[in-house]
Design an enzyme around this catalytic site. Structure first.
Site, PDB file in Angstrom:
ATOM      1  N   TYR A  69     -46.326  15.229 -14.541  1.00  0.00           N
ATOM      2  CA  TYR A  69     -45.514  14.330 -13.720  1.00  0.00           C
ATOM      3  C   TYR A  69     -44.686  13.485 -14.690  1.00  0.00           C
ATOM      4  O   TYR A  69     -45.268  12.721 -15.479  1.00  0.00           O
ATOM      5  CB  TYR A  69     -46.399  13.399 -12.891  1.00  0.00           C
ATOM      6  CG  TYR A  69     -47.254  14.126 -11.872  1.00  0.00           C
ATOM      7  CD1 TYR A  69     -46.848  14.250 -10.547  1.00  0.00           C
ATOM      8  CD2 TYR A  69     -48.483  14.687 -12.229  1.00  0.00           C
ATOM      9  CE1 TYR A  69     -47.623  14.912  -9.610  1.00  0.00           C
ATOM     10  CE2 TYR A  69     -49.273  15.349 -11.299  1.00  0.00           C
ATOM     11  CZ  TYR A  69     -48.834  15.455  -9.995  1.00  0.00           C
ATOM     12  OH  TYR A  69     -49.614  16.117  -9.067  1.00  0.00           O
ATOM     13  N   LYS A  87     -51.746  15.937  -2.378  1.00  0.00           N
ATOM     14  CA  LYS A  87     -52.865  15.609  -1.484  1.00  0.00           C
ATOM     15  C   LYS A  87     -52.731  16.128  -0.054  1.00  0.00           C
ATOM     16  O   LYS A  87     -53.704  16.104   0.706  1.00  0.00           O
ATOM     17  CB  LYS A  87     -53.058  14.081  -1.429  1.00  0.00           C
ATOM     18  CG  LYS A  87     -53.491  13.477  -2.752  1.00  0.00           C
ATOM     19  CD  LYS A  87     -54.835  14.030  -3.173  1.00  0.00           C
ATOM     20  CE  LYS A  87     -55.289  13.536  -4.510  1.00  0.00           C
ATOM     21  NZ  LYS A  87     -56.262  14.424  -5.133  1.00  0.00           N
ATOM     22  N   TYR A 141     -57.379  12.186  -8.545  1.00  0.00           N
ATOM     23  CA  TYR A 141     -56.665  13.463  -8.653  1.00  0.00           C
ATOM     24  C   TYR A 141     -57.569  14.636  -8.282  1.00  0.00           C
ATOM     25  O   TYR A 141     -57.132  15.572  -7.597  1.00  0.00           O
ATOM     26  CB  TYR A 141     -56.094  13.637 -10.061  1.00  0.00           C
ATOM     27  CG  TYR A 141     -54.978  14.655 -10.089  1.00  0.00           C
ATOM     28  CD1 TYR A 141     -53.729  14.350  -9.552  1.00  0.00           C
ATOM     29  CD2 TYR A 141     -55.170  15.929 -10.617  1.00  0.00           C
ATOM     30  CE1 TYR A 141     -52.708  15.275  -9.538  1.00  0.00           C
ATOM     31  CE2 TYR A 141     -54.151  16.868 -10.610  1.00  0.00           C
ATOM     32  CZ  TYR A 141     -52.915  16.530 -10.075  1.00  0.00           C
ATOM     33  OH  TYR A 141     -51.905  17.460 -10.051  1.00  0.00           O
ATOM     34  N   HIS A 193     -57.749  23.644 -13.734  1.00  0.00           N
ATOM     35  CA  HIS A 193     -57.110  22.678 -14.642  1.00  0.00           C
ATOM     36  C   HIS A 193     -58.093  21.564 -14.977  1.00  0.00           C
ATOM     37  O   HIS A 193     -58.570  20.875 -14.083  1.00  0.00           O
ATOM     38  CB  HIS A 193     -55.879  22.046 -13.978  1.00  0.00           C
ATOM     39  CG  HIS A 193     -54.731  22.992 -13.838  1.00  0.00           C
ATOM     40  ND1 HIS A 193     -53.519  22.617 -13.312  1.00  0.00           N
ATOM     41  CD2 HIS A 193     -54.603  24.301 -14.178  1.00  0.00           C
ATOM     42  CE1 HIS A 193     -52.695  23.644 -13.326  1.00  0.00           C
ATOM     43  NE2 HIS A 193     -53.339  24.684 -13.824  1.00  0.00           N
ATOM     44  N   PRO A 203     -45.628  14.220  -1.740  1.00  0.00           N
ATOM     45  CA  PRO A 203     -46.356  15.277  -2.454  1.00  0.00           C
ATOM     46  C   PRO A 203     -46.860  14.882  -3.845  1.00  0.00           C
ATOM     47  O   PRO A 203     -47.657  15.624  -4.437  1.00  0.00           O
ATOM     48  CB  PRO A 203     -45.342  16.420  -2.545  1.00  0.00           C
ATOM     49  CG  PRO A 203     -44.019  15.801  -2.291  1.00  0.00           C
ATOM     50  CD  PRO A 203     -44.239  14.596  -1.453  1.00  0.00           C
TER      51      PRO A 203
HETATM   52  P1  RFL Z   1     -48.859  22.548   8.862  1.00  0.00           P
HETATM   53  O1  RFL Z   1     -48.995  23.356   7.644  1.00  0.00           O
HETATM   54  O2  RFL Z   1     -47.552  21.870   9.122  1.00  0.00           O
HETATM   55  O3  RFL Z   1     -49.195  23.520  10.083  1.00  0.00           O
HETATM   56  C1  RFL Z   1     -48.943  23.159  11.420  1.00  0.00           C
HETATM   57  C2  RFL Z   1     -48.746  24.419  12.228  1.00  0.00           C
HETATM   58  O4  RFL Z   1     -48.555  24.054  13.600  1.00  0.00           O
HETATM   59  C3  RFL Z   1     -47.474  24.812  14.132  1.00  0.00           C
HETATM   60  N1  RFL Z   1     -46.912  24.083  15.280  1.00  0.00           N
HETATM   61  C4  RFL Z   1     -47.156  24.400  16.558  1.00  0.00           C
HETATM   62  N2  RFL Z   1     -47.876  25.389  17.099  1.00  0.00           N
HETATM   63  C5  RFL Z   1     -47.917  25.439  18.464  1.00  0.00           C
HETATM   64  N3  RFL Z   1     -47.233  24.584  19.283  1.00  0.00           N
HETATM   65  C6  RFL Z   1     -46.503  23.580  18.768  1.00  0.00           C
HETATM   66  N4  RFL Z   1     -45.841  22.737  19.561  1.00  0.00           N
HETATM   67  C7  RFL Z   1     -46.448  23.462  17.339  1.00  0.00           C
HETATM   68  N5  RFL Z   1     -45.806  22.616  16.505  1.00  0.00           N
HETATM   69  C8  RFL Z   1     -46.118  22.995  15.256  1.00  0.00           C
HETATM   70  C9  RFL Z   1     -46.524  24.962  12.963  1.00  0.00           C
HETATM   71  O5  RFL Z   1     -45.633  26.053  13.136  1.00  0.00           O
HETATM   72  C10 RFL Z   1     -47.496  25.167  11.806  1.00  0.00           C
HETATM   73  O6  RFL Z   1     -47.808  26.528  11.631  1.00  0.00           O
HETATM   74  O7  RFL Z   1     -49.981  21.418   8.972  1.00  0.00           O
HETATM   75  P2  RFL Z   1     -51.502  21.376   8.426  1.00  0.00           P
HETATM   76  O8  RFL Z   1     -52.256  22.611   8.805  1.00  0.00           O
HETATM   77  O9  RFL Z   1     -52.011  20.062   8.829  1.00  0.00           O
HETATM   78  O10 RFL Z   1     -51.367  21.448   6.837  1.00  0.00           O
HETATM   79  C11 RFL Z   1     -50.807  20.386   6.130  1.00  0.00           C
HETATM   80  C12 RFL Z   1     -50.077  20.930   4.909  1.00  0.00           C
HETATM   81  O11 RFL Z   1     -49.272  22.036   5.270  1.00  0.00           O
HETATM   82  C13 RFL Z   1     -49.194  19.838   4.311  1.00  0.00           C
HETATM   83  O12 RFL Z   1     -49.899  18.620   4.178  1.00  0.00           O
HETATM   84  C14 RFL Z   1     -48.661  20.174   2.929  1.00  0.00           C
HETATM   85  O13 RFL Z   1     -48.039  21.420   2.856  1.00  0.00           O
HETATM   86  C15 RFL Z   1     -47.651  19.086   2.572  1.00  0.00           C
HETATM   87  N6  RFL Z   1     -46.708  19.535   1.589  1.00  0.00           N
HETATM   88  C16 RFL Z   1     -47.122  19.547   0.324  1.00  0.00           C
HETATM   89  N7  RFL Z   1     -48.370  19.099   0.022  1.00  0.00           N
HETATM   90  C17 RFL Z   1     -48.793  19.104  -1.223  1.00  0.00           C
HETATM   91  O14 RFL Z   1     -49.938  18.718  -1.458  1.00  0.00           O
HETATM   92  N8  RFL Z   1     -47.957  19.555  -2.240  1.00  0.00           N
HETATM   93  C18 RFL Z   1     -46.682  20.022  -1.991  1.00  0.00           C
HETATM   94  O15 RFL Z   1     -45.980  20.438  -2.882  1.00  0.00           O
HETATM   95  C19 RFL Z   1     -46.219  20.028  -0.673  1.00  0.00           C
HETATM   96  N9  RFL Z   1     -44.979  20.468  -0.367  1.00  0.00           N
HETATM   97  C20 RFL Z   1     -45.414  19.965   1.964  1.00  0.00           C
HETATM   98  C21 RFL Z   1     -44.565  20.443   0.944  1.00  0.00           C
HETATM   99  C22 RFL Z   1     -44.961  19.933   3.285  1.00  0.00           C
HETATM  100  C23 RFL Z   1     -43.686  20.343   3.634  1.00  0.00           C
HETATM  101  N10 RFL Z   1     -43.283  20.238   5.034  1.00  0.00           N
HETATM  102  C24 RFL Z   1     -42.079  20.628   5.584  1.00  0.00           C
HETATM  103  C25 RFL Z   1     -44.173  19.682   6.013  1.00  0.00           C
HETATM  104  C26 RFL Z   1     -43.288  20.889   1.270  1.00  0.00           C
HETATM  105  C27 RFL Z   1     -42.831  20.835   2.604  1.00  0.00           C
HETATM  106  C28 RFL Z   1     -41.439  21.350   2.858  1.00  0.00           C
HETATM  107  C1  PHB Z   2     -47.070  22.313  -6.526  1.00  0.00           C
HETATM  108  O1  PHB Z   2     -47.597  23.098  -7.333  1.00  0.00           O
HETATM  109  O2  PHB Z   2     -46.303  22.698  -5.636  1.00  0.00           O
HETATM  110  C2  PHB Z   2     -47.378  20.864  -6.648  1.00  0.00           C
HETATM  111  C3  PHB Z   2     -48.218  20.411  -7.645  1.00  0.00           C
HETATM  112  C4  PHB Z   2     -48.504  19.059  -7.738  1.00  0.00           C
HETATM  113  C5  PHB Z   2     -47.945  18.181  -6.818  1.00  0.00           C
HETATM  114  C6  PHB Z   2     -47.112  18.645  -5.822  1.00  0.00           C
HETATM  115  C7  PHB Z   2     -46.819  19.993  -5.733  1.00  0.00           C
HETATM  116  O3  PHB Z   2     -48.213  16.863  -6.901  1.00  0.00           O
END
Ligand code: RFL
Ligand code: PHB
Length: 389
Positions: free
Chosen positions: A201, A297, A384, A72, A293
């Site tokens: 956005y 980031k 960004y 993008h 989100p």
């Molecule tokens: P993760 O991906 O949460 O992975 C952590 C892993 O540790 C495991 N775990 C354990 N394992 C062993 N023993 C324990 N006691 C444990 N406790 C936990 C978990 O099962 C998991 O597999 O962290 P990591 O690697 O730091 O990655 C970070 C990213 O995943 C996170 O920042 C993003 O996904 C945040 N996030 C989003 N970020 C965006 O930039 N755009 C988004 O659209 C977006 N949507 C989201 C999200 C995070 C979400 N949740 C619930 C945290 C949507 C959700 C629902």
């Molecule tokens: C997504 O594609 O899930 C997405 C994109 C931009 C954002 C958050 C989530 O700021």
């Protein structure tokens, strides 16, 4: 068992670190609480900064990303049902972001790890980290009813916001900062053609809306909802009707709808824990900080932490440089706080928090400023695409 590094968590940060350490010849094990199928099914982030793409390339897990990722060159801010493009490459010497799902990043990293036969224990329960304040840390876990012990040099806490690693640190050694936002995001994934070719956005009187994608045939859309709303309250039709009302008219008209593949509500939070290292324990990703989100980031910050953590681990284990560990927290937190600022700022700018007309006019004035001033556009674009490492 003895390993140089024990990595807790097989999310993107744990898997990326494990792979980079494997390539450097550093013996490591990943302990994950969930099953591999569960880890691979999670739908989360979708936009990768160039530095994240570069790290995935270094990890040798970029074949599919290169073939399927969509570059993008702009992002869009829509206010008052008009969409304004912010050129990314033109303000950042050619940098772009890449649309490629976190689900796919995780799968690609799992595939290279499995192909190398690296040690990963799924369904490891009761993970406990011990003696990280001394020179001989160790981690215990239970698998199939048997307790195992892994002695190590370093522990990488990559276990997310609810993980055990940060919670094992005495409260007196850690300072936390937190902001909970009074709304959530209802997200829907569907096999429909994305309504916009880059991320949009939108701030509207009905609340925030976001248009994103996973491919040219798979859309990812979000709408701001009440913090205690339930996904059961939203049929697919109800989502599409509300989403359409938050789009500029030409986009509303072009919107393609279809059945959801996934639908979920995520709360929004800003959170930072300082420092990010405690003796032989280092935290990375959501274990140490969370961003709302808006700005995409979360995953990218997890990847940049791993870049710094990798340097610290190599400095300590290969060059016997204890100062390398000290540097980790400072280097990582410098980028974390700047990125927290951008995510908080973009969240404030694009969401309706209350109906205070003055606040809304301030947001409109701020938008008018950042979209018409070169300096303003550059600020948005350089954040960004991701600040330099
Ligand atoms: P993760 O991906 O949460 O992975 C952590 C892993 O540790 C495991 N775990 C354990 N394992 C062993 N023993 C324990 N006691 C444990 N406790 C936990 C978990 O099962 C998991 O597999 O962290 P990591 O690697 O730091 O990655 C970070 C990213 O995943 C996170 O920042 C993003 O996904 C945040 N996030 C989003 N970020 C965006 O930039 N755009 C988004 O659209 C977006 N949507 C989201 C999200 C995070 C979400 N949740 C619930 C945290 C949507 C959700 C629902
Ligand atoms: C997504 O594609 O899930 C997405 C994109 C931009 C954002 C958050 C989530 O700021």
């Amino acid at each position: 068992m003895r390993k140089q590094v024990v990595i807790v968590g097989a999310g993107p940060s744990g898997l990326l670190l494990g792979r980079l350490l494997d390539l450097a010849g550093i013996d490591n094990i990943v302990l994950e609480r969930q099953t591999q199928d569960y880890v691979l099914a999670r739908i989360r982030a979708g936009i990768l900064e160039q530095t994240t793409v570069d790290l995935i390339h270094r990890a040798g897990a970029d074949t599919r990303l290169n073939a399927e990722g969509i570059r993008h060159h702009a992002m869009h801010l829509a206010f008052d049902y008009k969409s304004i493009a912010i050129g990314l490459s033109e303000h950042t010497n050619g940098k772009v972001v890449t649309a490629y799902g976190q689900t796919e990043v995780t799968r690609d990293l799992c595939d290279v790890r499995d192909a190398e036969g690296s040690a990963t224990v799924y369904e490891a329960s009761n993970v406990e980290i011990n003696d990280f304040d001394g020179d001989s840390p160790y981690v215990t876990y239970v698998k199939d009813g048997t307790t195992h012990r892994v002695d190590c040099d370093l522990i990488a806490g990559c276990d997310g916001y609810h993980g055990v690693c940060r919670q094992s640190v005495p409260l007196s050694a850690i300072t936390t900062y937190e902001k909970i936002y009074p709304f959530g995001w209802l997200g829907l994934l569907s096999d429909t053609k994305p309504v916009a070719k880059e991320v949009v956005y939108a701030n509207t009187a009905r609340g925030f809306a976001l248009c994103s994608m996973r491919s040219m045939t798979r859309s990812r859309y979000y709408i701001q909802c009440d913090v205690d709303d339930k996904v059961e309250n939203w049929s697919d039709d109800a989502f599409w009707d509300e989403f359409r009302l938050r789009l500029p008219p030409e986009m509303a008209e072009a919107l393609e709808t279809g059945p959801s593949i996934e639908k979920s509500i995520a709360p929004l939070r800003s959170f930072v824990a300082e420092p990010m290292r405690f003796g032989r324990l280092m935290l990375a990703g959501d274990a140490a900080h969370v961003v709302p989100p808006t700005g995409a980031k979360g995953l990218n910050l997890a990847a940049s932490d791993i870049h710094y953590m990798y340097d610290a681990i190599l400095g300590f284990l290969e060059d016997h440089d204890a100062a390398a560990l000290d540097e980790y927290s400072r280097r990582a937190l410098d980028r974390v706080w700047k990125t927290e600022r951008f995510s908080w700022w973009l969240t404030n700018l694009t969401h309706r928090f209350n109906d205070d007309p003055f606040e809304q006019r301030m947001k409109e004035a701020e938008l008018a400023y950042v979209t018409t001033s070169d300096a303003g556009r550059q600020m948005v674009a350089e954040n960004y695409v991701g600040l330099p490492l």
